[in-house]
Design a protein around this motif. Structure first.
Motif, PDB file in Angstrom:
ATOM      1  N   PRO A  33      39.193  54.582  38.354  1.00 46.51           N
ATOM      2  CA  PRO A  33      39.422  54.558  40.025  1.00 46.51           C
ATOM      3  C   PRO A  33      38.613  53.918  40.774  1.00 46.51           C
ATOM      4  O   PRO A  33      39.217  53.097  41.911  1.00 46.51           O
ATOM      5  CB  PRO A  33      39.039  56.088  40.045  1.00 46.51           C
ATOM      6  N   SER A  34      37.722  53.476  40.516  1.00 48.45           N
ATOM      7  CA  SER A  34      36.886  52.589  41.259  1.00 48.45           C
ATOM      8  C   SER A  34      37.272  51.043  41.253  1.00 48.45           C
ATOM      9  O   SER A  34      37.493  50.233  42.357  1.00 48.45           O
ATOM     10  CB  SER A  34      35.217  52.350  40.998  1.00 48.45           C
ATOM     11  N   ALA A  35      37.854  50.539  40.254  1.00 45.60           N
ATOM     12  CA  ALA A  35      38.502  49.201  39.923  1.00 45.60           C
ATOM     13  C   ALA A  35      39.663  49.330  40.885  1.00 45.60           C
ATOM     14  O   ALA A  35      40.142  48.248  41.472  1.00 45.60           O
ATOM     15  CB  ALA A  35      38.849  49.179  38.534  1.00 45.60           C
ATOM     16  N   LEU A  36      40.349  50.407  40.702  1.00 43.25           N
ATOM     17  CA  LEU A  36      41.679  50.393  41.415  1.00 43.25           C
ATOM     18  C   LEU A  36      41.420  50.139  42.949  1.00 43.25           C
ATOM     19  O   LEU A  36      42.280  49.690  43.581  1.00 43.25           O
ATOM     20  CB  LEU A  36      42.545  51.527  41.018  1.00 43.25           C
ATOM     21  N   ALA A  37      40.437  51.129  43.409  1.00 39.72           N
ATOM     22  CA  ALA A  37      40.219  51.001  44.847  1.00 39.72           C
ATOM     23  C   ALA A  37      39.653  49.394  45.199  1.00 39.72           C
ATOM     24  O   ALA A  37      40.202  48.964  46.244  1.00 39.72           O
ATOM     25  CB  ALA A  37      38.993  51.862  45.355  1.00 39.72           C
ATOM     26  N   PHE A  38      39.149  48.739  44.504  1.00 38.90           N
ATOM     27  CA  PHE A  38      38.608  47.491  44.840  1.00 38.90           C
ATOM     28  C   PHE A  38      39.858  46.687  44.610  1.00 38.90           C
ATOM     29  O   PHE A  38      40.078  45.660  45.405  1.00 38.90           O
ATOM     30  CB  PHE A  38      37.430  46.893  43.667  1.00 38.90           C
ATOM     31  N   LEU A  39      40.645  46.596  43.648  1.00 30.13           N
ATOM     32  CA  LEU A  39      41.921  45.656  43.371  1.00 30.13           C
ATOM     33  C   LEU A  39      42.909  45.957  44.529  1.00 30.13           C
ATOM     34  O   LEU A  39      43.377  45.076  45.022  1.00 30.13           O
ATOM     35  CB  LEU A  39      42.613  46.219  42.288  1.00 30.13           C
ATOM     36  N   LEU A  40      43.111  47.354  45.178  1.00 27.62           N
ATOM     37  CA  LEU A  40      43.871  47.413  46.171  1.00 27.62           C
ATOM     38  C   LEU A  40      43.414  46.907  47.721  1.00 27.62           C
ATOM     39  O   LEU A  40      43.976  46.684  48.468  1.00 27.62           O
ATOM     40  CB  LEU A  40      44.120  48.952  46.346  1.00 27.62           C
ATOM     41  N   GLN A  41      42.177  46.834  47.419  1.00 25.31           N
ATOM     42  CA  GLN A  41      41.397  46.328  48.732  1.00 25.31           C
ATOM     43  C   GLN A  41      41.301  44.605  48.447  1.00 25.31           C
ATOM     44  O   GLN A  41      40.822  44.149  49.747  1.00 25.31           O
ATOM     45  CB  GLN A  41      40.017  46.748  48.846  1.00 25.31           C
TER      46      GLN A  41
END
Length: 664
Positions: free
Chosen positions: A224-232
């Protein structure tokens, strides 16, 4: 007998660059302020002498019957001198026996500066990075998006509808204070390896004097951290994470010097340092992985490799940079994971056989066998791998094996794991001891296994996939992650997908309460709790894995709701969570039947709680990005029989039976 060794640094062909780093005082908490100034050297990296650290319990990388190399670089030689203001990222050595040129250029921000001759990126990166501001000491703070959650209020039924719905999400509002706080906490949780971000710690509670392994980077937790960074628009940390965990892949987990097989991904890793010379300030920085040999219960993480494949695909889809998944070492990593999962054994089922505590439920809870969570992740990993694998003479047999397993697995889960009111009544009237290939009660399930709570709890409409299925045993507990991921991956049929969300809506008080989302329902209690959990004091009824509420599950719920055209359901859950998360300092989980109290052993400032919330908010605001993480129904899987035709007079599966599961 020779002792087992784990080689933390084995340099075969490539030596690590020199990097200047500041000394850290508290390594256990991962507060590695390794780089006070992230400006790169204005010259090529010097290559220093051959050094390596040898630690027990590791073997060099090896792939049977292949031409790949035998080892990977896993450490960095660091010289801490007077000048601590500059750094250079280490090169991750590819273990490919092909001509390569390795250079470390002045302004190169890639993790790997390895060019494989003859390999061309057909799909160039399309990454829109959000602007960042210098917050001092050389670090950059990720800026939260300036979108509100009121932009999207449309029903979405498929990936194509998601793309159209993206046009609706155009309004701009101020970022809420809770989101700003969450982004700041995310930034503080970032772990650096030789000056580059490689992940986030599991929890970053400054008052926690005994973090145990919560100060490590978990593959499962980082998703979920990775997805947050990717979406950012921040893809660097995710790329670094994928490549570094790939380097750790084929190390052996050791319990009494036993190797479980190549392809295993670690549960977690941490950055540690090894002193090179007591008279100097030079040290070597290494990544120290845990494959389960240090974990409570000593269980290898079956889901780590599956999550790695899921994240690798998400990175390419969101950033547009497909070069990472096309790298030869990444292709090898995918194959090793699949070969480990697809290995023939004694099991007769197409579902993956695992031991207890091998996934998110990482303590004894009676999920050994064929837990739904593993099957849903396994199905996703198979489909994503088929999408990412480069088909050639070496991989075509693997692709065929993937297709065969997908057909059998989807049929098996849809047919035998699904329960609704009609199915429960059918089980209630089962005949037992049926010896034939035509048996209706194929697994010899005794009707008395149907629990009394389920008879009164199951609604008229809706249903769910049970937690586990084995001979003479059906685990009727509802495991949330497995059901949500079955929707996301289309492991369940479209009708079953609707039924799962209908059940969640109907049983909102039971599954959501004061804090979403129950990891499973109901909890094991009394003698059942003592016998099944071994009297685990952390998994007491309605606590931790045993019926506790986990806010991190919000992002999976959001993805499932967006796919099924019910974003308002996810928004309702997020609003419920927002009332308490920040006030309660972002706990890992909540206790009691209704989720009213912070878990009695819950870590605060749990990173995947923070990341799950942020990812959920951004997915609602960017449904077109959500579509990149979803899978639609694969009708090609239904073009052939779900079960293999067997000669010898046995009944063959009919194509109509398989297709009826979708079109019923």
């Amino acid at each position: 007998m020779m002792p087992c060794f784990r080689i933390l640094s084995a340099f075969f062909g490539l030596l690590p660059p020199k990097c200047h780093q500041s000394v850290v005082n508290n390594l256990s908490n991962f507060q590695y302020k390794l780089i006070q100034d992230r400006h790169l050297h204005h010259h090529l990296c010097p290559i220093f002498g051959f050094k390596r650290a040898i630690v027990p319990n590791q073997r060099p990388f090896h792939v049977p019957d292949s031409s790949w190399g035998q080892s990977r670089v896993l450490s960095n030689y660091c010289d801490v001198g007077k000048d601590r203001g500059t750094s250079i990222i280490s090169n991750v050595a590819s273990d490919i026996q092909q001509p390569t040129s390795v250079e470390c250029h002045a302004n190169d921000k890639k993790l790997d500066n390895i060019y494989i001759q003859g390999e061309i990126n057909k799909k160039p990166p399309i990454v829109e990075r959000i602007e960042s501001v210098d917050v001092g000491k050389g670090q950059k703070e990720v800026q939260p998006p300036i979108r509100g959650d009121s932009c999207l209020n449309v029903n979405i039924g498929s990936s194509e509808d998601l793309k159209q719905a993206a046009k609706v999400s155009t309004c701009i509002t101020e970022t809420s204070e809770i989101e700003k706080e969450a982004w700041k906490l995310m930034q503080n949780a970032v772990v650096y390896y030789c000056g580059r971000p490689v992940g986030t710690v599991a929890a970053n509670d400054p008052t926690d004097e005994q973090p145990i392994n919560y100060d490590q980077v978990f593959i499962r937790d980082f998703v979920p951290s990775a997805l947050a960074f990717l979406l950012q628009g921040e893809g660097e940390i995710v790329r670094n994470f994928l490549l570094h965990t790939l380097q750790l892949q084929s190390w052996e987990k050791t319990v009494d010097c036993y190797s479980p097989g190549q392809g295993l991904m670690p549960a977690s890793f941490k950055v540690t340092t090894v002193n090179l010379d007591s008279n100097t300030r030079e040290f070597e920085e290494v990544l120290d992985p845990d494959f389960g040999e240090s974990a409570i219960g000593r269980v290898a993480p079956v889901d780590s490799g599956l999550w790695w494949i899921i994240l690798l695909r998400a990175y390419g889809r969101i950033t547009g940079d497909y070069s990472l998944q096309e790298r030869a070492d990444a292709q090898t990593g995918i194959k090793l994971i699949l070969n480990l999962c697809l290995t023939d054994g004694f099991d007769m089922f197409p579902s993956l056989l695992v031991t207890d505590a091998s996934c998110m439920v990482d303590r004894r809870l009676g999920i050994h066998g064929h837990p739904l969570e593993i099957q849903a992740l396994f199905y996703s990993a198979l489909r994503f791998s088929r999408e990412m694998l480069i088909v050639n003479d070496e991989s075509k047999n693997l692709v065929t094996a993937i297709n065969n397993r997908l057909r059998a697995l989807s049929f098996h889960i849809r047919e035998y794991y699904w329960v609704d009111r009609k199915k429960i009544n059918e089980i209630y009237r089962y005949k037992t001891e049926e010896y034939s290939t035509n048996a209706i009660n194929k697994f010899n399930i005794y009707p008395d296994q149907v629990p009394s709570w389920l008879v009164d709890w199951i609604p008229e409409n809706g249903g769910y996939l049970i937690g586990n299925l084995q001979p003479a045993h059906m685990d009727f507990r509802l495991f949330t992650l497995g059901n949500l991921w079955s929707i996301i991956s289309s492991l369940a049929t479209p009708k079953q997908n609707e039924g799962i969300l209908t059940l969640i809506e109907d049983k909102w008080v039971d599954l959501m309460g004061h804090m979403p989302l129950k990891i499973c329902y109901p909890a094991l209690e009394y003698d059942e709790w003592r016998l099944i959990t071994g009297s685990d004091p952390k998994n007491t009824p309605w606590s931790y894995h045993n019926g506790g509420s986990w806010p991190t599950l919000l992002w999976q719920l959001t993805l499932a709701c967006i796919k099924m055209g019910k974003p308002e359901l996810a928004r309702k859950a997020i609003t419920l969570a927002e009332r308490k998360l920040s006030v309660d300092q972002w706990p890992e989980y909540y206790d009691t039947y209704s989720g009213r109290f912070i878990g009695k052993q819950s870590r605060l400032f749990q990173t995947w709680t923070i990341a799950g919330y942020l990812t959920s908010k951004m997915l609602l605001n960017n449904p077109e990005k959500a579509s990149m993480l979803l899978l639609d129904e694969d009708y090609e899987l239904l073009e052939t029989c779900a079960c293999a035709s067997i000669q010898g007079g046995r009944k063959k599966c009919s194509l109509g039976a398989a297709r009826s599961l979708v079109f019923q």
